[in-house]
Design a protein around this motif. Structure first.
Motif, PDB file in Angstrom:
ATOM      1  N   PRO A 184     -43.002  -0.347   6.831  1.00 36.86           N
ATOM      2  CA  PRO A 184     -42.056   0.757   7.094  1.00 36.86           C
ATOM      3  C   PRO A 184     -42.576   1.771   8.100  1.00 36.86           C
ATOM      4  CG  PRO A 184     -43.114   1.024   4.948  1.00 36.86           C
ATOM      5  CD  PRO A 184     -43.508  -0.335   5.452  1.00 36.86           C
ATOM      6  N   HIS A 185     -43.875   1.735   8.403  1.00 31.12           N
ATOM      7  CA  HIS A 185     -44.439   2.687   9.361  1.00 31.12           C
ATOM      8  C   HIS A 185     -44.247   2.233  10.805  1.00 31.12           C
ATOM      9  CE1 HIS A 185     -46.834   3.416   5.605  1.00 31.12           C
ATOM     10  NE2 HIS A 185     -46.487   4.651   5.914  1.00 31.12           N
ATOM     11  N   HIS A 186     -43.920   0.962  11.001  1.00 29.75           N
ATOM     12  CA  HIS A 186     -43.688   0.446  12.348  1.00 29.75           C
ATOM     13  C   HIS A 186     -42.200   0.507  12.661  1.00 29.75           C
ATOM     14  CE1 HIS A 186     -47.690  -2.026  12.412  1.00 29.75           C
ATOM     15  NE2 HIS A 186     -47.860  -0.764  12.731  1.00 29.75           N
ATOM     16  N   THR A 187     -41.777   1.588  13.271  1.00 26.48           N
ATOM     17  CA  THR A 187     -40.364   1.808  13.561  1.00 26.48           C
ATOM     18  C   THR A 187     -40.162   2.048  15.057  1.00 26.48           C
ATOM     19  OG1 THR A 187     -40.504   4.216  13.293  1.00 26.48           O
ATOM     20  CG2 THR A 187     -40.130   2.900  11.295  1.00 26.48           C
ATOM     21  N   PHE A 188     -38.886   2.072  15.471  1.00 30.15           N
ATOM     22  CA  PHE A 188     -38.585   2.389  16.859  1.00 30.15           C
ATOM     23  C   PHE A 188     -38.905   3.844  17.171  1.00 30.15           C
ATOM     24  CE2 PHE A 188     -35.866  -1.433  16.688  1.00 30.15           C
ATOM     25  CZ  PHE A 188     -36.295  -2.034  17.862  1.00 30.15           C
ATOM     26  N   ALA A 189     -38.850   4.703  16.146  1.00 35.34           N
ATOM     27  CA  ALA A 189     -39.112   6.128  16.362  1.00 35.34           C
ATOM     28  C   ALA A 189     -40.530   6.359  16.876  1.00 35.34           C
ATOM     29  CB  ALA A 189     -38.884   6.902  15.066  1.00 35.34           C
ATOM     30  N   ASN A 190     -41.492   5.560  16.402  1.00 36.92           N
ATOM     31  CA  ASN A 190     -42.869   5.760  16.870  1.00 36.92           C
ATOM     32  C   ASN A 190     -43.358   4.614  17.766  1.00 36.92           C
ATOM     33  OD1 ASN A 190     -43.506   3.683  15.017  1.00 36.92           O
ATOM     34  ND2 ASN A 190     -44.041   5.151  13.419  1.00 36.92           N
ATOM     35  N   PHE A 191     -42.427   3.802  18.267  1.00 32.59           N
ATOM     36  CA  PHE A 191     -42.771   2.797  19.279  1.00 32.59           C
ATOM     37  C   PHE A 191     -42.463   3.433  20.630  1.00 32.59           C
ATOM     38  CE2 PHE A 191     -42.091  -0.863  22.043  1.00 32.59           C
ATOM     39  CZ  PHE A 191     -43.137  -1.707  21.680  1.00 32.59           C
ATOM     40  N   ILE A 192     -43.477   3.983  21.259  1.00 28.05           N
ATOM     41  CA  ILE A 192     -43.281   4.780  22.471  1.00 28.05           C
ATOM     42  C   ILE A 192     -42.913   3.886  23.654  1.00 28.05           C
ATOM     43  CG2 ILE A 192     -44.287   6.547  23.952  1.00 28.05           C
ATOM     44  CD1 ILE A 192     -44.018   7.298  20.983  1.00 28.05           C
ATOM     45  N   GLU A 193     -41.874   4.301  24.367  1.00 27.11           N
ATOM     46  CA  GLU A 193     -41.365   3.492  25.479  1.00 27.11           C
ATOM     47  C   GLU A 193     -42.123   3.757  26.769  1.00 27.11           C
ATOM     48  OE1 GLU A 193     -37.394   3.707  28.090  1.00 27.11           O
ATOM     49  OE2 GLU A 193     -37.014   3.104  26.022  1.00 27.11           O
ATOM     50  N   GLY A 194     -42.363   2.699  27.527  1.00 28.78           N
ATOM     51  CA  GLY A 194     -42.991   2.811  28.843  1.00 28.78           C
ATOM     52  C   GLY A 194     -42.578   1.650  29.716  1.00 28.78           C
ATOM     53  N   ASP A 195     -43.103   1.595  30.937  1.00 26.38           N
ATOM     54  CA  ASP A 195     -42.731   0.526  31.870  1.00 26.38           C
ATOM     55  C   ASP A 195     -43.065  -0.858  31.319  1.00 26.38           C
ATOM     56  OD1 ASP A 195     -41.821   2.397  33.667  1.00 26.38           O
ATOM     57  OD2 ASP A 195     -43.695   2.470  34.809  1.00 26.38           O
ATOM     58  N   SER A 196     -44.138  -0.962  30.540  1.00 24.56           N
ATOM     59  CA  SER A 196     -44.599  -2.274  30.080  1.00 24.56           C
ATOM     60  C   SER A 196     -43.767  -2.840  28.940  1.00 24.56           C
ATOM     61  CB  SER A 196     -46.067  -2.179  29.628  1.00 24.56           C
ATOM     62  OG  SER A 196     -46.191  -1.299  28.526  1.00 24.56           O
ATOM     63  N   ASN A 197     -42.952  -1.996  28.299  1.00 25.13           N
ATOM     64  CA  ASN A 197     -42.213  -2.484  27.123  1.00 25.13           C
ATOM     65  C   ASN A 197     -40.741  -2.113  27.110  1.00 25.13           C
ATOM     66  OD1 ASN A 197     -41.970   0.238  26.256  1.00 25.13           O
ATOM     67  ND2 ASN A 197     -43.833   0.117  25.041  1.00 25.13           N
ATOM     68  N   ARG A 198     -40.250  -1.492  28.195  1.00 19.14           N
ATOM     69  CA  ARG A 198     -38.885  -0.943  28.179  1.00 19.14           C
ATOM     70  C   ARG A 198     -37.822  -2.012  27.915  1.00 19.14           C
ATOM     71  NH1 ARG A 198     -39.293   2.000  32.287  1.00 19.14           N
ATOM     72  NH2 ARG A 198     -39.612   3.926  31.140  1.00 19.14           N
ATOM     73  N   LEU A 199     -37.911  -3.138  28.614  1.00 20.72           N
ATOM     74  CA  LEU A 199     -36.909  -4.197  28.446  1.00 20.72           C
ATOM     75  C   LEU A 199     -36.951  -4.763  27.033  1.00 20.72           C
ATOM     76  CD1 LEU A 199     -34.793  -6.185  29.537  1.00 20.72           C
ATOM     77  CD2 LEU A 199     -36.682  -7.675  30.243  1.00 20.72           C
ATOM     78  N   SER A 200     -38.138  -5.109  26.562  1.00 21.93           N
ATOM     79  CA  SER A 200     -38.274  -5.697  25.224  1.00 21.93           C
ATOM     80  C   SER A 200     -37.812  -4.725  24.154  1.00 21.93           C
ATOM     81  CB  SER A 200     -39.731  -6.103  24.972  1.00 21.93           C
ATOM     82  OG  SER A 200     -40.151  -7.072  25.896  1.00 21.93           O
ATOM     83  N   ARG A 201     -38.153  -3.454  24.316  1.00 23.13           N
ATOM     84  CA  ARG A 201     -37.747  -2.445  23.324  1.00 23.13           C
ATOM     85  C   ARG A 201     -36.231  -2.286  23.289  1.00 23.13           C
ATOM     86  NH1 ARG A 201     -36.458   2.695  22.076  1.00 23.13           N
ATOM     87  NH2 ARG A 201     -37.726   3.810  20.516  1.00 23.13           N
ATOM     88  N   SER A 202     -35.611  -2.210  24.465  1.00 18.57           N
ATOM     89  CA  SER A 202     -34.155  -2.025  24.547  1.00 18.57           C
ATOM     90  C   SER A 202     -33.411  -3.198  23.910  1.00 18.57           C
ATOM     91  CB  SER A 202     -33.718  -1.864  25.999  1.00 18.57           C
ATOM     92  OG  SER A 202     -34.285  -0.715  26.575  1.00 18.57           O
ATOM     93  N   ILE A 203     -33.839  -4.412  24.250  1.00 18.02           N
ATOM     94  CA  ILE A 203     -33.164  -5.587  23.703  1.00 18.02           C
ATOM     95  C   ILE A 203     -33.449  -5.724  22.215  1.00 18.02           C
ATOM     96  CG2 ILE A 203     -33.020  -8.108  23.813  1.00 18.02           C
ATOM     97  CD1 ILE A 203     -33.514  -7.889  26.807  1.00 18.02           C
ATOM     98  N   GLY A 204     -34.690  -5.420  21.816  1.00 14.80           N
ATOM     99  CA  GLY A 204     -35.032  -5.467  20.388  1.00 14.80           C
ATOM    100  C   GLY A 204     -34.176  -4.522  19.570  1.00 14.80           C
ATOM    101  N   LEU A 205     -33.958  -3.313  20.089  1.00 18.79           N
ATOM    102  CA  LEU A 205     -33.116  -2.348  19.382  1.00 18.79           C
ATOM    103  C   LEU A 205     -31.672  -2.827  19.307  1.00 18.79           C
ATOM    104  CD1 LEU A 205     -32.783   0.409  18.037  1.00 18.79           C
ATOM    105  CD2 LEU A 205     -32.503   1.423  20.309  1.00 18.79           C
ATOM    106  N   SER A 206     -31.184  -3.418  20.384  1.00 16.45           N
ATOM    107  CA  SER A 206     -29.818  -3.951  20.396  1.00 16.45           C
ATOM    108  C   SER A 206     -29.659  -5.092  19.387  1.00 16.45           C
ATOM    109  CB  SER A 206     -29.456  -4.446  21.797  1.00 16.45           C
ATOM    110  OG  SER A 206     -29.476  -3.392  22.727  1.00 16.45           O
ATOM    111  N   ILE A 207     -30.670  -5.937  19.288  1.00 13.68           N
ATOM    112  CA  ILE A 207     -30.625  -7.033  18.315  1.00 13.68           C
ATOM    113  C   ILE A 207     -30.603  -6.479  16.897  1.00 13.68           C
ATOM    114  CG2 ILE A 207     -32.042  -8.881  17.306  1.00 13.68           C
ATOM    115  CD1 ILE A 207     -32.839  -9.638  20.157  1.00 13.68           C
TER     116      ILE A 207
END
Length: 467
Positions: A132-155
């Motif tokens: 439960p501690h690994h959430t999108f709220a504390n997964f900080i976005e940057g150039d290296s993960n922006r695409l994966s984070r965006s699509i992961g959140l959409s999924i």
């Protein structure tokens, strides 16, 4: 006085922004450009940056678009897309989507063809095993993960869509893969508590499979996994030599995929580099979305540190934060380990966190690497050791001494640079990934039986440390 159609489109965007998250709006709606409005046909034409964006909007937001367009432009409004297909030559293709009324809603799949035992398992609540501690709220976005984070959140927010299934995430250790796949599961569980979501490491899956085989309960094992709605498997490179585990997962994968269930996989390398993995399984891994997570750059490391420092209530000078970000080798785990160690030291010794303390902690906690090895560094060092020219290593000659240096260069490049095998092959004489895989395999075999060769490799690696 009539309202400007472009102004009406801005009203539409404002309404959309009120009904979606900031992340969703910035990713999918902000890039849309209004082009024209035809009063006679009541048709709006907007430009989107890619076919992918068009398909995603039509798949997930068609109802929202229809509602806001009707509210702002009136009934009977149509939306056409101008898709940018060639940025260099500014070539666009106009697409007229199917009318909303003609789109058939997917019917829920029934479990009528399942055996009673499977249905009984499906009725039980399960522990998702998510952190439960690994959430999108504390997964900080940057150039290296922006695409994966965006699509992961959409999924996570639209798990029943068929796009990007499976989602295959790969990247080096410490880049945030486990955090991201957990965040997808945690968010999906928040939005869809009735769904059966399970996170499992590849190693645990293999242990469970082995135990089920020994207890003659393999059918129950498969039946359980076939009831999962969102299956998240971490570190699947662990299966590269586990043929029977692969075969069993193949059947589970097929069942989930055919029934529209979501599959999310994580590995330290792309599918093409999973040597020893069954070809039919690799084909399925590659049929959805393959997303790379790179090591965070210096700025993202600073952002991650600032976020953790704020959560932990610490006071760390900016120069210390920058020093930590530069020396942690782009590993999120190392960043967190350093901060935790600094916290412990400051509490135990009742001291402020300064540069001197940071240097002491990093020296113990992080393997510092002032300048990462490059392919050129490796080739130069290998050639010097074996007394051959760099041109010979990159050339086509099959002389034994050249082949030996070439294979060692590929082996050490894979070990120290974490580049994909296809990239390594291209940089060492324009060879393909299969040549690199074969070379690495040959070196590994020799290391087990040839003491002199092992000493050569050790000597070369020691030379790296002097660079």
């Amino acid at each position: 006085m009539s309202i400007n159609p472009r102004a009406l489109w801005e009203n539409c965007l404002q309404l959309i922004q009120e009904n979606v998250s900031e992340q969703q709006f910035n990713t999918w709606f902000k890039p849309i450009v209004f082009e024209s409005y035809s009063p006679s046909s009541k048709t709006i034409l907007v430009q989107v940056p890619s076919q992918f964006v068009y398909e995603y909007l039509e798949e997930n937001y068609v109802d929202l678009l229809r509602k806001v367009l009707t509210r702002c432009y009136g009934k009977g409004i149509k939306l056409n897309y101008s898709i940018l297909t060639d940025k260099d030559n500014h070539i666009n293709v106009t697409v007229e989507p199917d009318p909303v009324g003609d789109i058939e809603k997917a019917q829920p799949k029934t479990r009528g063809n399942q055996s009673p035992s499977v249905m009984e398992v499906a009725a039980q609540d399960i522990d998702s095993q998510l952190d439960p501690h690994h959430t999108f709220a504390n997964f900080i976005e940057g150039d290296s993960n922006r695409l994966s984070r965006s699509i992961g959140l959409s999924i996570a927010e639209h798990p029943s869509t068929t796009q990007f299934n499976p989602m295959f995430i790969y990247g080096p250790s410490g880049c945030g893969k486990t955090h991201l796949i957990n965040a997808i599961g945690v968010r999906a569980k928040e939005l869809y508590p009735q769904k059966r979501i399970l996170y499992v490491s590849a190693r645990l899956f293999q242990v469970q499979y082995t135990n089920a085989t020994l207890q003659n309960k393999i059918n129950d094992f498969i039946a359980f996994y076939q009831t999962i709605d969102i299956l998240i498997v971490d570190d699947i490179q662990e299966w590269m030599t586990a043929t029977r585990t692969q075969d069993t997962f193949f059947h589970i994968f097929n069942h989930l995929f055919r029934n529209g269930k979501r599959i999310i996989l994580a590995s330290d390398r792309p599918p093409v580099d999973l040597k020893g993995m069954n070809d039919r399984l690799l084909t399925r891994f590659s049929c959805g979305l393959i997303a790379e997570l790179e090591k965070p750059n210096e700025q993202l490391c600073v952002d991650i540190l600032n976020s953790k420092i704020k959560r932990d209530g610490l006071q760390i000078p900016k120069d210390v934060i920058l020093y930590i970000a530069k020396t942690a080798n782009g590993s999120v785990r190392d960043l967190e380990g350093v901060i935790n160690s600094l916290l412990a030291y400051s509490v135990v010794y009742n001291s402020n966190i300064d540069m001197r303390l940071a240097e002491r902690v990093i020296k113990r906690a992080v393997k510092t690497d002032d300048r990462p090895l490059t392919i050129d560094d490796i080739i130069t060092t290998v050639c010097h050791h074996f007394n051959v020219s760099t041109a010979a290593v990159s050339g086509k000659s099959r002389k034994q001494e050249y082949v030996n240096a070439r294979q060692v260069s590929m082996y050490l490049a894979l070990k120290y640079t974490k580049m994909p095998t296809s990239r390594i092959g291209k940089l060492i004489g324009g060879r393909d990934h299969s040549t690199v895989i074969h070379s690495c395999s040959q070196v590994e075999k020799r290391l087990k039986i040839d003491k002199s060769f092992s000493e050569d490799i050790c000597s070369i690696e020691n030379a790296f440390k002097l660079k």
